[in-house]
Design a protein around this motif. Structure first.
Motif, PDB file in Angstrom:
ATOM      1  N   VAL A   1      -5.276  15.139  14.951  1.00 57.71           N
ATOM      2  CA  VAL A   1      -6.379  14.313  14.461  1.00 57.71           C
ATOM      3  C   VAL A   1      -6.780  14.816  13.084  1.00 57.71           C
ATOM      4  O   VAL A   1      -6.977  16.011  12.880  1.00 57.71           O
ATOM      5  N   PHE A   2      -6.890  13.890  12.142  1.00 59.55           N
ATOM      6  CA  PHE A   2      -7.352  14.162  10.787  1.00 59.55           C
ATOM      7  C   PHE A   2      -8.761  13.583  10.692  1.00 59.55           C
ATOM      8  O   PHE A   2      -8.938  12.372  10.857  1.00 59.55           O
ATOM      9  N   LEU A   3      -9.752  14.424  10.435  1.00 58.97           N
ATOM     10  CA  LEU A   3     -11.144  13.987  10.364  1.00 58.97           C
ATOM     11  C   LEU A   3     -11.665  14.248   8.959  1.00 58.97           C
ATOM     12  O   LEU A   3     -11.630  15.385   8.482  1.00 58.97           O
ATOM     13  N   SER A   4     -12.140  13.189   8.305  1.00 56.79           N
ATOM     14  CA  SER A   4     -12.547  13.338   6.903  1.00 56.79           C
ATOM     15  C   SER A   4     -13.771  14.217   6.759  1.00 56.79           C
ATOM     16  O   SER A   4     -14.632  14.279   7.636  1.00 56.79           O
ATOM     17  N   GLU A   5     -13.798  14.899   5.627  1.00 56.38           N
ATOM     18  CA  GLU A   5     -14.953  15.702   5.237  1.00 56.38           C
ATOM     19  C   GLU A   5     -15.680  14.899   4.168  1.00 56.38           C
ATOM     20  O   GLU A   5     -15.160  14.723   3.074  1.00 56.38           O
ATOM     21  N   ALA A   6     -16.863  14.413   4.481  1.00 59.36           N
ATOM     22  CA  ALA A   6     -17.610  13.612   3.523  1.00 59.36           C
ATOM     23  C   ALA A   6     -19.103  13.760   3.817  1.00 59.36           C
ATOM     24  O   ALA A   6     -19.491  14.014   4.955  1.00 59.36           O
TER      25      ALA A   6
ATOM     26  N   ARG B   1      -5.915  21.685   6.625  1.00 60.87           N
ATOM     27  CA  ARG B   1      -6.594  20.667   5.825  1.00 60.87           C
ATOM     28  C   ARG B   1      -5.546  19.707   5.297  1.00 60.87           C
ATOM     29  O   ARG B   1      -4.359  20.022   5.249  1.00 60.87           O
ATOM     30  N   ALA B   2      -5.996  18.544   4.862  1.00 59.66           N
ATOM     31  CA  ALA B   2      -5.097  17.573   4.244  1.00 59.66           C
ATOM     32  C   ALA B   2      -5.852  16.862   3.129  1.00 59.66           C
ATOM     33  O   ALA B   2      -7.053  16.607   3.237  1.00 59.66           O
ATOM     34  N   ASP B   3      -5.126  16.554   2.078  1.00 62.72           N
ATOM     35  CA  ASP B   3      -5.672  15.796   0.960  1.00 62.72           C
ATOM     36  C   ASP B   3      -4.835  14.535   0.810  1.00 62.72           C
ATOM     37  O   ASP B   3      -3.604  14.584   0.829  1.00 62.72           O
ATOM     38  N   TYR B   4      -5.518  13.398   0.664  1.00 64.84           N
ATOM     39  CA  TYR B   4      -4.896  12.072   0.689  1.00 64.84           C
ATOM     40  C   TYR B   4      -5.242  11.317  -0.593  1.00 64.84           C
ATOM     41  O   TYR B   4      -6.389  11.350  -1.044  1.00 64.84           O
TER      42      TYR B   4
ATOM     43  N   ASN C   1      -2.700   4.207  -3.738  1.00 60.16           N
ATOM     44  CA  ASN C   1      -2.618   3.368  -4.933  1.00 60.16           C
ATOM     45  C   ASN C   1      -3.856   2.507  -5.142  1.00 60.16           C
ATOM     46  O   ASN C   1      -3.985   1.854  -6.168  1.00 60.16           O
ATOM     47  N   GLU C   2      -4.784   2.510  -4.193  1.00 56.73           N
ATOM     48  CA  GLU C   2      -6.043   1.764  -4.346  1.00 56.73           C
ATOM     49  C   GLU C   2      -7.161   2.633  -4.916  1.00 56.73           C
ATOM     50  O   GLU C   2      -8.279   2.169  -5.087  1.00 56.73           O
ATOM     51  N   GLY C   3      -6.845   3.914  -5.175  1.00 54.31           N
ATOM     52  CA  GLY C   3      -7.830   4.814  -5.757  1.00 54.31           C
ATOM     53  C   GLY C   3      -8.605   5.647  -4.747  1.00 54.31           C
ATOM     54  O   GLY C   3      -9.502   6.392  -5.132  1.00 54.31           O
ATOM     55  N   HIS C   4      -8.274   5.543  -3.469  1.00 52.71           N
ATOM     56  CA  HIS C   4      -8.967   6.358  -2.466  1.00 52.71           C
ATOM     57  C   HIS C   4      -8.481   7.799  -2.515  1.00 52.71           C
ATOM     58  O   HIS C   4      -7.282   8.058  -2.669  1.00 52.71           O
ATOM     59  N   ILE C   5      -9.398   8.715  -2.355  1.00 49.56           N
ATOM     60  CA  ILE C   5      -9.104  10.137  -2.197  1.00 49.56           C
ATOM     61  C   ILE C   5      -9.908  10.601  -0.993  1.00 49.56           C
ATOM     62  O   ILE C   5     -11.129  10.408  -0.946  1.00 49.56           O
ATOM     63  N   VAL C   6      -9.225  11.182  -0.015  1.00 50.12           N
ATOM     64  CA  VAL C   6      -9.897  11.626   1.206  1.00 50.12           C
ATOM     65  C   VAL C   6      -9.461  13.060   1.495  1.00 50.12           C
ATOM     66  O   VAL C   6      -8.274  13.382   1.422  1.00 50.12           O
TER      67      VAL C   6
ATOM     68  N   HIS D   1       0.865  -1.183   0.000  1.00 54.23           N
ATOM     69  CA  HIS D   1       0.000   0.000   0.000  1.00 54.23           C
ATOM     70  C   HIS D   1       0.902   1.233   0.000  1.00 54.23           C
ATOM     71  O   HIS D   1       1.826   1.330   0.810  1.00 54.23           O
ATOM     72  N   ASP D   2       0.652   2.175  -0.913  1.00 56.20           N
ATOM     73  CA  ASP D   2       1.394   3.437  -0.981  1.00 56.20           C
ATOM     74  C   ASP D   2       0.397   4.587  -0.927  1.00 56.20           C
ATOM     75  O   ASP D   2      -0.693   4.495  -1.514  1.00 56.20           O
ATOM     76  N   ASP D   3       0.781   5.662  -0.220  1.00 58.42           N
ATOM     77  CA  ASP D   3      -0.092   6.831  -0.221  1.00 58.42           C
ATOM     78  C   ASP D   3       0.693   8.116  -0.091  1.00 58.42           C
ATOM     79  O   ASP D   3       1.870   8.123   0.269  1.00 58.42           O
ATOM     80  N   LEU D   4       0.011   9.192  -0.415  1.00 55.36           N
ATOM     81  CA  LEU D   4       0.551  10.550  -0.344  1.00 55.36           C
ATOM     82  C   LEU D   4      -0.494  11.429   0.324  1.00 55.36           C
ATOM     83  O   LEU D   4      -1.685  11.338   0.003  1.00 55.36           O
ATOM     84  N   MET D   5      -0.033  12.256   1.263  1.00 57.39           N
ATOM     85  CA  MET D   5      -0.916  13.237   1.892  1.00 57.39           C
ATOM     86  C   MET D   5      -0.231  14.601   1.830  1.00 57.39           C
ATOM     87  O   MET D   5       0.966  14.706   2.077  1.00 57.39           O
ATOM     88  N   VAL D   6      -1.002  15.623   1.491  1.00 56.34           N
ATOM     89  CA  VAL D   6      -0.518  16.997   1.481  1.00 56.34           C
ATOM     90  C   VAL D   6      -1.293  17.758   2.547  1.00 56.34           C
ATOM     91  O   VAL D   6      -2.515  17.867   2.476  1.00 56.34           O
ATOM     92  N   ILE D   7      -0.566  18.265   3.544  1.00 53.33           N
ATOM     93  CA  ILE D   7      -1.165  18.998   4.658  1.00 53.33           C
ATOM     94  C   ILE D   7      -0.883  20.479   4.427  1.00 53.33           C
ATOM     95  O   ILE D   7       0.263  20.863   4.161  1.00 53.33           O
TER      96      ILE D   7
END
Length: 184
Positions: free
Chosen positions: A122-127, A98-101, A104-109, A83-89
């Motif tokens: 604490v990072f709390l998703s906006e959805a 804010r943070a954007d995630y 490699n599985e196609g998730h965007i949070v 599993h690989d990911d990137l987050m920009v805070i």
């Protein structure tokens, strides 16, 4: 004469404004405890992942980048995988973190970021309520380990979080002042 003076003032102001470096957002300061490379501390449980996360200031301290990966060994019930990911805070125009995630599985949070003192965030998703919500927490322990917890709340139950993953990691490198990107 007036036109020449006005033109000189405009050029002078443009050169000063163009060369000025914007100040780093003060809102990012409480997250400096995260900077550096953190490797997962193995617990010895079968099927447990190995991996690391690197937090680094970038864009002249305007953002913090997190690059992370986890490698899971094969089990009788699944193949090995990574599993690989990137987050920009970052801080938005109102200084809200804010943070954007992406992974490699196609998730965007998209997360709201809530520092809690100088050793927890604490990072709390906006959805929308119709989608699952995510909560990611990092807490620095007195012994220097960084604890992580990732929780999921089912759609329609935004405050009913269930722990999905927990981990501990140790810092293996100094703080990264600015990232250096190379191609693999």
């Amino acid at each position: 004469m007036r036109t020449g003076l006005a033109r000189a003032v405009v050029i002078a102001l443009a050169s000063v404004a163009g060369g000025a470096r914007a100040e780093a957002p003060a809102a990012l300061a409480p997250l400096r405890f995260l900077l550096g490379e953190w490797r997962v501390v193995p617990s010895g449980k079968p099927g447990e992942a190995t991996g690391s996360a690197t937090f680094a200031s970038s864009l002249q301290d305007r953002v913090i980048l997190r690059f992370s990966y986890a490698e899971y060994p094969a089990l009788a019930s699944r193949d090995a995988f990574r599993h690989d990911d990137l987050m920009v805070i970052h801080a938005d125009a109102s200084a809200q973190l804010r943070a954007d995630y992406w992974d490699n599985e196609g998730h965007i949070v998209h997360y709201l970021v809530q520092p809690r003192g100088s050793d927890e965030v604490v990072f709390l998703s906006e959805a929308p309520a119709s989608e699952p919500h995510y909560r990611l927490t990092y807490k620095l322990a007195p012994d220097g380990t960084l604890g992580g917890r990732f929780e999921i709340s089912p759609a329609g139950a935004a405050e009913t979080f269930i722990t999905y993953l927990t981990w501990s990691s140790r810092k293996v490198s100094r703080d990264h002042a600015e990232t250096q990107h190379t191609r693999e």
